[in-house]
Design a protein around this motif. Structure first.
Motif, PDB file in Angstrom:
ATOM      1  N   LEU A  76       1.896   1.936   0.979  1.00  0.00           N
ATOM      2  CA  LEU A  76       1.312   2.048  -0.364  1.00  0.00           C
ATOM      3  C   LEU A  76       0.288   0.946  -0.586  1.00  0.00           C
ATOM      4  CD1 LEU A  76       4.673   2.561  -2.296  1.00  0.00           C
ATOM      5  CD2 LEU A  76       2.914   4.296  -1.882  1.00  0.00           C
ATOM      6  N   THR A  82      -9.518   3.740   0.509  1.00  0.00           N
ATOM      7  CA  THR A  82     -10.719   2.933   0.728  1.00  0.00           C
ATOM      8  C   THR A  82     -11.359   3.315   2.066  1.00  0.00           C
ATOM      9  OG1 THR A  82      -9.629   1.146  -0.476  1.00  0.00           O
ATOM     10  CG2 THR A  82     -11.568   0.551   0.809  1.00  0.00           C
ATOM     11  N   GLY A 164       1.814   6.925   1.006  1.00  0.00           N
ATOM     12  CA  GLY A 164       2.196   5.641   1.577  1.00  0.00           C
ATOM     13  C   GLY A 164       3.609   5.568   2.113  1.00  0.00           C
ATOM     14  N   THR A 255      -9.969  -5.749   9.438  1.00  0.00           N
ATOM     15  CA  THR A 255     -10.974  -5.194   8.529  1.00  0.00           C
ATOM     16  C   THR A 255     -10.863  -5.781   7.127  1.00  0.00           C
ATOM     17  OG1 THR A 255      -9.501  -3.355   7.963  1.00  0.00           O
ATOM     18  CG2 THR A 255     -11.121  -2.926   9.680  1.00  0.00           C
TER      19      THR A 255
HETATM   20  N1  LIG Z   1      -8.984  -7.776  -1.355  1.00  0.00           N
HETATM   21  C1  LIG Z   1      -9.023  -6.602  -0.755  1.00  0.00           C
HETATM   22  N2  LIG Z   1      -8.676  -5.491  -1.433  1.00  0.00           N
HETATM   23  C2  LIG Z   1      -8.706  -4.293  -0.794  1.00  0.00           C
HETATM   24  C3  LIG Z   1      -9.090  -4.201   0.563  1.00  0.00           C
HETATM   25  N3  LIG Z   1      -9.029  -2.896   0.925  1.00  0.00           N
HETATM   26  C4  LIG Z   1      -8.629  -2.207  -0.161  1.00  0.00           C
HETATM   27  N4  LIG Z   1      -8.428  -3.051  -1.203  1.00  0.00           N
HETATM   28  C5  LIG Z   1      -7.969  -2.697  -2.549  1.00  0.00           C
HETATM   29  O1  LIG Z   1      -6.597  -2.376  -2.498  1.00  0.00           O
HETATM   30  C6  LIG Z   1      -6.281  -1.365  -3.472  1.00  0.00           C
HETATM   31  C7  LIG Z   1      -5.566  -0.199  -2.789  1.00  0.00           C
HETATM   32  O2  LIG Z   1      -6.468   0.447  -1.901  1.00  0.00           O
HETATM   33  P1  LIG Z   1      -6.378   1.992  -1.589  1.00  0.00           P
HETATM   34  O3  LIG Z   1      -7.448   2.316  -0.625  1.00  0.00           O
HETATM   35  O4  LIG Z   1      -6.284   2.790  -2.799  1.00  0.00           O
HETATM   36  O5  LIG Z   1      -4.968   2.016  -0.848  1.00  0.00           O
HETATM   37  P2  LIG Z   1      -4.147   3.309  -0.401  1.00  0.00           P
HETATM   38  O6  LIG Z   1      -3.505   2.955   0.890  1.00  0.00           O
HETATM   39  O7  LIG Z   1      -4.984   4.512  -0.427  1.00  0.00           O
HETATM   40  O8  LIG Z   1      -3.067   3.332  -1.551  1.00  0.00           O
HETATM   41  P3  LIG Z   1      -2.018   4.524  -1.913  1.00  0.00           P
HETATM   42  O9  LIG Z   1      -2.752   5.816  -1.784  1.00  0.00           O
HETATM   43  O10 LIG Z   1      -1.594   4.193  -3.289  1.00  0.00           O
HETATM   44  O11 LIG Z   1      -0.889   4.364  -0.938  1.00  0.00           O
HETATM   45  C8  LIG Z   1      -7.592  -0.971  -4.088  1.00  0.00           C
HETATM   46  O12 LIG Z   1      -7.714  -1.663  -5.284  1.00  0.00           O
HETATM   47  C9  LIG Z   1      -8.646  -1.454  -3.092  1.00  0.00           C
HETATM   48  O13 LIG Z   1      -9.867  -1.751  -3.696  1.00  0.00           O
HETATM   49  C10 LIG Z   1      -9.440  -5.417   1.247  1.00  0.00           C
HETATM   50  O14 LIG Z   1      -9.761  -5.430   2.442  1.00  0.00           O
HETATM   51  N5  LIG Z   1      -9.365  -6.562   0.544  1.00  0.00           N
END
Ligand SMILES: Nc1nc2c(ncn2[C@@H]2O[C@H](COP(=O)(O)OP(=O)(O)OP(=O)(O)O)[C@@H](O)[C@H]2O)c(=O)[nH]1
Ligand SMILES: [Zn+2]
Length: 398
Positions: A76, A82, A164, A255
């Protein structure tokens, strides 16, 4: 197809040999075992994507018509969405369909009730720039995606984000199995996004009755691992080590915001003969056995075998390990395989084989890659190198 009773499948496609137990291929790993920690710290052959066409003509013609599916998994909030957004906005000449799904959740019976007519379980399609499409499929069936393709025209590529908390093994198997049954889709690879900040906590989370947690399963079956959110962590050494102790065969790419060269994650052909297995020694090869210092319950064991091997004998080893539930560790705990890969030289003129397995399903592919010695990579838990080695030798000497 390789399963305890696979006759019906081999009729569908005699050139293929994917094998899985047929009782419940979607949920093959139902074992619940006691909790414990164990791992092997050892780095072994990576599956390195080969962008040159090394499959035979049939193989190429075959995958040319089929649409690759890359499964994107990760805990999650790790950065899956992203990653999808990033891929969609990068320059590429593909018409990519992005599917957010609740794949692999709930019982199949429930799903088929929910599917309704013609598998119309998707939500609105969003047309994105550069010809990409996005939707949310609330079905665990390949049928829904095929229905979409019928309506929207074929895509070049499908990216599927699992929730997730999903175990990607069964999701991956769905596409793999379905390919056997003449589907338009094939599984290209499993990409796991790991949150660098919280990974250690996620990987060590305990589950009732010692069940494996999702984070471990996601790392174990990965073909490529994105160690994401590295901007939030100063020291990546511990998390990197723990990830590699679990899955020593997947490249780990650091990354920020899931930005990665898309060539590293698309068109991997991780489940066919076009994946190259490179066998390269690493410092981890020399780590003493039996002195784990990392707190992981899943690990990688690499077995090597000199010279050409007889496939039918090796297959006995795999079947003993995967299906017969006869292999234990020193403490009497059943070995549980999440992922297996092997590079198997046979007596010439027989071709070198690549074996790919997820949970208890495996498949063999001919490869033009050459090798002198056999390499078997096993990722799972309760894997005791010496005991596995003994079972392998028993099978090879039978
Ligand atoms: N600081 C930081 N934040 C990140 C990075 N990658 C993603 N985020 C943030 O982390 C949060 C979750 O990212 P998502 O891409 O939605 O994650 P996900 O795995 O799709 O999440 P779920 O679908 O809820 O499981 C978002 O607010 C992103 O902007 C990173 O490399 N650094
Ligand atoms: Zn998401």
């Amino acid at each position: 197809m390789n399963a305890p009773s696979s006759a019906s499948h081999s009729e569908v496609d005699p050139s293929s040999s994917l094998v899985a137990p047929m009782e419940d291929p979607v949920h093959p790993d139902a074992q619940e075992e006691e909790n414990d920690d164990e791992e092997e710290e050892e780095v072994c052959p990576d599956l390195v994507p080969s962008f040159s066409a090394i499959a035979d003509k049939d193989g190429l013609a075959n995958s040319a018509q089929k649409v690759p599916v890359t499964v994107i998994t990760g805990y999650l909030g790790s950065g899956k969405t992203t990653l999808l957004n990033y891929v969609l906005t990068e320059e590429h000449n593909k018409k990519i369909a992005v599917i957010l799904n609740e794949f692999g959740e709930g019982a199949i019976e429930e799903k088929s009730l929910a599917v309704g007519n013609e598998g119309q379980l998707y939500e609105e399609w969003l047309e994105l720039r550069n010809g990409c499409l996005c939707c949310s499929v609330k079905d665990n069936g390949v049928k829904a995606i095929e229905t979409l393709m019928e309506r929207k025209g074929k895509f070049d590529y499908i990216l599927l984000e699992t929730t997730g908390l999903a175990d990607p093994g069964p999701v991956a198997s769905i596409f793999w199995m379905d390919e056997e049954l003449g589907s338009d889709l094939y599984l290209d690879g499993v990409i796991t996004v790991v949150d660098a900040k919280y990974a250690l906590a996620h990987l060590r989370e305990e589950r009732p009755q010692g069940a494996l947690n999702e984070a471990l399963k996601q790392v174990a079956v990965a073909d490529v691992i994105l160690l994401n959110k590295t901007d939030l962590v100063d020291n990546l050494q511990d998390v990197r080590q723990e990830i590699q102790a679990i899955n020593a065969s997947a490249p780990v790419v650091e990354t920020v915001k899931s930005r990665i060269d898309i060539n590293l994650i698309l068109d991997l052909h991780a489940y066919d003969g076009r994946a190259q297995m490179s066998v390269r020694p690493t410092k981890f090869d020399y780590v003493e056995n039996g002195t784990p210092h990392l707190d992981a319950s899943v690990g990688t064991v690499t077995l090597r075998q000199r010279g050409p091997m007889i496939w039918s004998k090796l297959e006995v080893f795999f079947q003993t390990l995967l299906w017969e539930e006869k292999v234990y560790d020193v403490e009497g705990r059943l070995a549980q395989i999440l992922r297996l890969k092997a590079l198997v030289p046979q007596e010439p003129p027989l071709p070198v084989l690549i074996v790919q397995g997820v949970h208890d399903t495996y498949d063999t592919y001919e490869t033009s890659q050459q090798c002198q010695d056999g390499t078997i990579v096993l990722i799972g838990r309760h894997l005791d190198r010496d005991i596995l080695e003994r079972h392998l030798q028993e099978a090879m000497n039978s």
